[in-house]
Write a protein that holds these residues in place. Structure first.
Motif, short mmCIF file in Angstrom:
data_model
loop_
_atom_site.label_atom_id
_atom_site.label_comp_id
_atom_site.label_asym_id
_atom_site.label_seq_id
_atom_site.Cartn_x
_atom_site.Cartn_y
_atom_site.Cartn_z
N PHE A 159 1.14 -1.26 0.01
CA PHE A 159 0.08 0.01 -0.03
C PHE A 159 0.79 1.19 0.01
N ILE A 160 0.75 2.01 -0.98
CA ILE A 160 1.72 3.12 -1.25
C ILE A 160 0.66 4.65 -0.96
N LYS A 194 3.03 -4.45 3.22
CA LYS A 194 3.79 -3.31 3.30
C LYS A 194 3.18 -2.03 3.11
N ILE A 195 3.31 -1.03 3.95
CA ILE A 195 2.96 0.14 3.97
C ILE A 195 4.06 1.30 3.48
N ILE A 196 3.99 1.75 2.57
CA ILE A 196 5.26 2.78 2.12
C ILE A 196 4.44 4.00 1.96
N ASN A 197 5.20 5.03 2.63
CA ASN A 197 5.09 6.49 2.47
C ASN A 197 6.08 7.33 1.65
N ILE A 198 5.72 7.79 0.58
CA ILE A 198 6.67 8.56 -0.14
C ILE A 198 6.41 10.19 -0.41
N GLU A 199 7.30 10.82 -0.10
CA GLU A 199 7.43 12.25 0.12
C GLU A 199 8.51 12.73 -0.57
N ALA A 200 8.25 13.93 -1.42
CA ALA A 200 9.25 14.65 -2.08
C ALA A 200 10.03 15.44 -1.22
N ALA A 201 9.51 16.25 -0.39
CA ALA A 201 10.13 17.01 0.50
C ALA A 201 11.13 16.43 1.44
#
Length: 398
Positions: A159-160, A194-201
């Motif tokens: 899960f993204i 899987k829980i994945i958090n994607i952040e550009a900052a």
């Protein structure tokens, strides 16, 4: 202007509802003709949507029927979708009719900001409304059911969540709480999820107190969330996302919480915008339109000190609603208008059950204390819009 001025309010979000309730209180009968337009017959509590999205709460608890909030003798409610705004004619075109106005208040809510990332609009889901959170909840449960039929497909259990702002972080907390229940229900090994958090900052919760951000990240990591901070999503495909230098993360679930832009109807109306939002004057009016007020996600209000726009939160929209109603009453009575000044009372982000972080009245809070503070803020809002009866009816669910 007609003998009785016509006020039309578009959108029953935080700004629109607070404007309506204040006008209802302050205007005398027959002093103005007020119409509230909304595409649903309910107001939803946006700050609560992350819970039903993850399946930790019922979507019904995040909505309040508009008929329970407004006095139908003072405000006409029209359930319809706005198709076009025509400032030159002082008209609003609805899908099933036309309304003319002397004063227009636009609080239509924003649209997801995709920053031009290919495939995001088509392949990602958003926590935006009661209907969208129902879809997310059912979609997540469906992935577990699919995995049982095709156990080699671990992408069903990945899960993204794109974006580590308030909505992203709050949703991650709820999702991490929900996963163990789903694993039990579907007899799935939790180690496969899987829980994945994607952040550009370069940090989660940009602009928030660093000590509290660190606490939040640690709490969520313990619950099983993997953070990819300082990593940009380059593309979103039906099979997952591409990040960084072409790395592909396979997933059937991408939930995008990476920001909000204004509403295309405002741009199409010929009102000057920046990313779809209007830089309003000190009285919250659209430039060049003294009879059009813009609130919430659609407005851009700059912080005098830092020169940066305030993020569009429920708190600022509510204060704008109160100020807007005051200025409408003042205009009708030929009294001076009042400048809008945002009083930031702080912010609290929940991290799942019994956990939160927050800054309020200049103090930092974390853990259970912050979670109780969040609950108090939610109850206060229910009280503001619906008094004690609404607190008693909805309060126990928050």
């Amino acid at each position: 202007m007609s003998s009785i001025p016509k006020i039309v309010i578009l959108g029953a979000g935080y700004g629109g509802v607070l404007t309506s309730l204040r006008l209802q209180k302050e205007l005398n009968y027959n002093e103005a003709d007020v119409t509230l337009v909304n595409k649903h017959d309910y107001h939803y509590i946006t700050t609560h949507l992350h819970m039903p999205a993850a399946g930790t709460d019922n979507p019904e608890n995040a909505r309040v029927n508009i008929s329970k909030l407004i006095d139908e003798f003072k405000i006409d409610f029209v359930k319809s979708t706005v198709v076009q705004i025509r400032p030159q004619d002082r008209k609003v075109i609805l899908e099933d009719g036309t309304l003319s106005y002397d004063y227009l208040i636009i609080g239509l809510g924003g649209e997801p900001e995709t920053f031009g990332i290919p495939g995001l609009a088509e392949n990602a889901m958003n926590i935006r409304s009661i209907n969208s959170v129902r879809l997310i909840r059912e979609h997540i449960e469906y992935q577990f059911a699919r995995f049982k039929r095709e156990p080699h497909r671990t992408d069903y259990l990945t899960f993204i969540v794109g974006g580590a702002g308030f909505t992203g972080i709050e949703f991650l907390g709820e999702l991490a709480d929900r996963i163990p229940e789903l694993c039990k229900q579907f007899d799935v090994d939790p180690a496969l999820v899987k829980i994945i958090n994607i952040e550009a900052a370069p940090t989660a919760l940009p602009g928030f107190d660093p000590e509290l951000v660190e606490y939040a990240v640690q709490v969520l990591q313990k619950k099983g969330v993997t953070f990819r901070i300082g990593t940009a999503v380059k593309e979103c495909t039906p099979d997952g996302v591409v990040v960084g230098e072409g790395e592909e993360i396979k997933s059937q679930t991408v939930i995008w919480t990476g920001g909000v832009r204004g509403n295309r109807l405002i741009e199409e109306a010929g009102i000057e915008t920046m990313r779809g939002r209007v830089k309003v004057d000190e009285f919250l009016r659209a430039p060049g339109h003294e009879n059009i007020y813009i609130l919430g996600d659609n407005s851009l209000v700059f912080n005098e000190e830092g020169g940066r726009p305030y993020p569009p939160t429920a708190q600022i929209a509510m204060q704008q609603g109160v100020n807007c109603a005051h200025n409408l009453v003042a205009s009708i009575r030929n009294q001076p208008l009042k400048s809008f000044v945002f009083h930031n009372k702080g912010a609290v982000a929940s991290l799942g059950k019994g956990e939160a972080i927050g800054v309020a009245f200049g103090k930092k809070y974390k853990g259970r204390t912050a979670a109780l503070l969040k609950k108090a803020i939610d109850l206060r809002y229910l009280f503001i819009i619906g008094g004690i009866p609404l607190v008693l009816r909805k309060g126990k669910f928050l």
